[in-house]
Design an enzyme around this catalytic site. Structure first.
Site, PDB file in Angstrom:
ATOM      1  N   GLU A 213       5.723   4.601  21.432  1.00 41.13           N
ATOM      2  CA  GLU A 213       5.634   5.163  22.654  1.00 41.13           C
ATOM      3  C   GLU A 213       5.164   6.575  22.522  1.00 41.13           C
ATOM      4  O   GLU A 213       5.798   7.458  23.107  1.00 41.13           O
ATOM      5  CB  GLU A 213       6.905   4.900  23.447  1.00 41.13           C
TER       6      GLU A 213
ATOM      7  N   ASP B 263      11.363  -5.450  25.738  1.00 41.38           N
ATOM      8  CA  ASP B 263      12.023  -4.366  25.985  1.00 41.38           C
ATOM      9  C   ASP B 263      13.203  -4.688  27.049  1.00 41.38           C
ATOM     10  O   ASP B 263      12.992  -4.386  28.269  1.00 41.38           O
ATOM     11  CB  ASP B 263      11.258  -3.359  26.661  1.00 41.38           C
TER      12      ASP B 263
ATOM     13  N   GLU C 228      18.837  -0.551  32.644  1.00 41.05           N
ATOM     14  CA  GLU C 228      17.369   0.002  33.006  1.00 41.05           C
ATOM     15  C   GLU C 228      16.626  -0.990  33.988  1.00 41.05           C
ATOM     16  O   GLU C 228      16.152  -0.579  34.745  1.00 41.05           O
ATOM     17  CB  GLU C 228      16.618   0.507  31.841  1.00 41.05           C
TER      18      GLU C 228
HETATM   19  C1  BDP Z   1      12.357   1.912  26.941  1.00 40.19           C
HETATM   20  C2  BDP Z   1      12.686   2.802  27.953  1.00 40.19           C
HETATM   21  C3  BDP Z   1      12.251   4.187  27.405  1.00 40.19           C
HETATM   22  C4  BDP Z   1      12.971   4.291  25.971  1.00 40.19           C
HETATM   23  C5  BDP Z   1      12.385   3.247  25.142  1.00 40.19           C
HETATM   24  C6  BDP Z   1      12.918   3.073  23.832  1.00 40.19           C
HETATM   25  O1  BDP Z   1      11.908   2.661  29.255  1.00 40.19           O
HETATM   26  O2  BDP Z   1      12.643   5.299  28.144  1.00 40.19           O
HETATM   27  O3  BDP Z   1      12.463   5.508  25.430  1.00 40.19           O
HETATM   28  O4  BDP Z   1      12.734   1.659  25.598  1.00 40.19           O
HETATM   29  O5  BDP Z   1      13.910   2.336  23.471  1.00 40.19           O
HETATM   30  O6  BDP Z   1      13.128   0.732  27.446  1.00 40.19           O
HETATM   31  O7  BDP Z   1      12.749   3.957  22.907  1.00 40.19           O
END
Ligand code: BDP
Length: 715
Positions: free
Chosen positions: A298, A377, A405
């Site tokens: 990401e 996720d 989340e």
């Molecule tokens: C996702 C989240 C993000 C996190 C990412 C992670 O939306 O904010 O940074 O995972 O786990 O669920 O690195």
């Protein structure tokens, strides 16, 4: 009225006020309120007349103090801590004994044994084990179990049991719904909030023995001398509770704060920088736990920026930690350019396996690869990640998300133990070294029994924040609790954990405990029904709250909603069989066989793996469309049922908590209907089917619901 009478009256008014509004949730499950049943209290008191501590250490002292505090509250008197029992009986002895050969029933260092004969003896090889034993003994009292004939042995099944805080230097939390961060970085190290100790107590009471205090999207500032001092101040508070501190690290830190030209993990200067940094940290935090790393994920930089792989990056950090008792937790949450035109069969689902599987056996022995429970996720429901079982030579840790989340943030009541258990109990069908009896579950991968991993770990992304009650929604405290209890022993049932928590936190009234436990156990399935039934998912970009299945614009295809649900005039769902992305090939043949056939694929996972025609008859006897409608409607209606059930517990619950949850349920109900309407009105454009009887069609139109989501996004 004379002064004496007036102060008496004021005291009475005060007492009435605090008893009416006594519970703001701050004390969590460590309330230790006086046991009301006098006979029971007296029986306990006969077995707890004194406390003896045999041994000397910081953690052992904590254990004795915690026991004394707990008993003070529960029994209403101060139990003396004395030097030796001599001939006395009827007390509690805390014994910590490092000599090999004793306590030989205890298979690992942190396990404990509690026996009651003439005295109750809480023993362990280590002081931390005694502390866990003390909390277990207190739990017996808190849940009104007998303590006069105890014979308990308990060992943690997993060695590193961690919370991961996604907290930033500025006090915000990446995905926090209970206020800002607990850590007051601006005030530390000079000012140390007493709340840090309460946090440590709560964790120790569950057996959590580590905490990563900062966000995985890490700021390099945490590795500056300034921040290391702040972190050390927290470590000092946590140490007496057997909790070690870890840091998330920003991979290019050697460049950003070290002034080097590169962060290439094979560069000698970079390696030296990390080794020096580790030394600097261990000088002030001698029991520092290690590093957690999100790299090449990401947008976070990582070793691949220099043509290296995850193992190169992780091993460099492991070498920096070589002189110390620290580990590297390297995350496998990666997904690159999934579904781009040049990789038409690419699927984010497959990414972690594709990047990590071939590195099995290439990691330094201090590295643990940390894998999210599912391949995508933290969705309300996901199949287990195919990495579990497929990296026999690499210790894998499991990462769950406690913070909600994707589970309705702080307004939705979702008890997560069933979600954690569903994954842990999934059968990977892998045969391993030790070939433990029974199914080769994800839990057996994680606890090391399947492949014989030496390092074992489990992490939960914390749901704590600066709100007085820690978790925003009071019911979400149970998720912190459940994570900790399962980290210690994944064989506990969701129900046992729920009952314990309710008893210790909310009420002991038998019918009410039953009602609330039942609500908890059903809450996750209810959420899935109105949010993502039959294997839908919502991992698109944004706050992960508002329903927007129509979302089709983003910088990446896999950050749109349509990428996941693939609704069209034929049907719904992501084909991950051989005719689609074939992600199923990453699982064992037994799993593939069951899930690749839409007839045998369990309905909860159906749309994860299949593009199913709208009119296809499912095993329930309904068509896909009708089944979707049934689930969305019954899900939303079930929140109404939750409200009714909750209304009944009023007499046995603290009024402040009762009112708080009542309000949240009202909001939850509205939002459940919002999600239901959004999904069904959107999907109806493709299914071209009516909402089946007996359900009434939504009162709003698709445009209405889209507008409401646009408004939700306004700043
Ligand atoms: C996702 C989240 C993000 C996190 C990412 C992670 O939306 O904010 O940074 O995972 O786990 O669920 O690195």
């Amino acid at each position: 009225m004379n002064a004496g009478k007036r102060s008496g009256l004021l005291a009475l008014i005060y007492l009435l006020t605090i008893s009416a509004y006594a519970d703001d949730g701050y004390r969590l499950w460590l309330k230790y309120d006086l046991i009301k049943d006098v006979a029971k209290r007296e029986a306990y008191a006969r077995s707890a007349q004194f406390i003896v501590v045999s041994g000397n250490s910081l953690v052992l002292k904590t254990a004795a103090d915690e026991l004394q505090t707990g008993l003070q509250g529960l029994l209403g008197k101060t139990i003396p801590i004395i030097a030796s029992a001599g001939n006395r009986t009827g007390g509690i002895v805390l014994a910590f004994n490092k000599t090999p050969g004793t306590n030989n029933q205890l298979v690992n260092d942190e396990g404990y044994q509690i026996t009651s004969k003439s005295n109750i003896i809480v023993s362990s090889k280590t002081d931390a084990g005694v502390l866990y034993g003390v909390f277990a003994l207190l739990r017996q009292l808190q849940t009104t179990q007998p303590i006069d004939r105890l014979s308990l042995t308990s060992n943690p099944k997993i060695r590193y049991r961690l919370l991961n805080h996604w907290d930033n230097t500025n006090g915000t939390i990446e995905r926090g719904y209970a206020g800002g961060s607990l850590w007051k970085w601006f005030e530390l190290p000079a000012t140390v909030d007493p709340r840090y100790r309460v946090y440590a107590r709560a964790n120790a009471s569950l057996g959590i023995n580590g905490t990563v205090v900062n966000n995985v999207n890490a700021s390099a500032r945490f590795l500056t001398g300034e921040y290391i001092e702040k972190v050390a101040a927290l470590a000092n508070v946590f140490r007496p509770y057997g909790i070690r501190i870890y840091l998330s690290v920003y991979f290019p830190a050697p460049k950003v704060i070290g002034g080097l030209k590169t962060a290439d993990p094979l560069d000698p200067e970079v390696r030296k920088w990390w080794a020096d940094k580790a030394k600097e940290i261990y000088t002030v935090i001698p029991d520092f736990g290690g590093f957690l790393v999100k790299a090449n994920s990401e947008g976070e930089p990582g070793p691949q920026d220099y043509g290296r792989n995850h193992a190169d990056g992780a091993n460099m950090l492991a070498e920096a930690l070589a002189p110390y008792d620290g580990v590297v937790m390297w995350r496998a949450f990666v997904y690159k350019a999934a579904g781009t035109p040049d990789r038409p069969k690419a699927d984010r689902f497959k990414a972690a396996y594709e990047e990590f599987k071939h590195l099995d056996g290439k990691f330094n022995k201090k590295v643990i690869v940390q894998v999210k429970n599912g391949p995508i996720d933290f969705q309300p429901r996901e199949p287990f990640s195919p990495l579990f079982g497929n990296m026999p030579q690499t210790p894998l840790s499991i990462e769950f998300q406690i913070t909600q989340e994707y589970l309705g943030h702080a307004t939705h009541w979702v008890y997560e133990a069933p979600l954690f258990k569903e994954c842990l109990d999934s059968d990977t069908y892998v045969t391993g070294k030790g070939s433990p009896s029974g199914a080769a579950t994800v839990a057996k991968v994680v606890d090391g029994s399947l492949h014989g991993y030496g390092l074992t770990a489990i992490a939960g992304v914390a749901n704590t924040g600066a709100n007085r009650n820690w978790t925003g929604n009071p019911m979400a405290q149970a998720n912190w609790y459940a994570f900790g209890r399962l980290a210690w022993d994944h064989t506990l049932t969701s129900e046992t954990i729920a009952r314990e928590w309710v008893n210790m936190t909310l009420t002991k009234e038998i019918q009410t405990v039953k009602t609330i436990t039942d609500l908890m156990l059903k809450s996750r399935e209810i959420f899935v029904n109105y949010n993502t039934p039959l294997g839908l998912s919502t991992p698109w970009t944004g706050e992960h709250f508002a329903p927007e299945p129509w979302q089709n614009q983003s910088s990446r295809p896999d950050w749109t909603a349509i990428y996941y649900h693939r609704a069209d005039s034929v049907g719904l769902g992501f084909d991950r069989t051989t005719t689609g992305s074939n992600a199923l090939e990453q699982y064992r043949p037994e799993v593939q066989q069951r899930w690749s056939n839409p007839e045998t694929c369990p309905l909860p996972y159906l749309l994860w793996f299949h593009h199913v025609p709208w009119t296809k008859k499912l095993s329930t006897g309904r068509t896909l469309w009708n089944e979707l409608c049934t689930r969305f409607y019954t899900g939303a209606d079930s929140v109404g049922w939750m409200q009714q059930q909750w209304a009944q517990v009023k007499p046995a619950i603290d009024p402040e908590i009762f009112a708080d949850v009542t309000g949240r349920l009202e909001t939850q109900h509205k939002e459940a209907i919002w999600w239901r309407d959004a999904w069904l009105l959107y999907l109806q454009q493709y299914s071209r089917q009516p909402i089946p009887a007996p359900f009434k069609k939504p009162e709003r139109t698709l445009d209405d619901v889209k507008r409401s989501v646009d408004i939700y996004h306004l700043r």
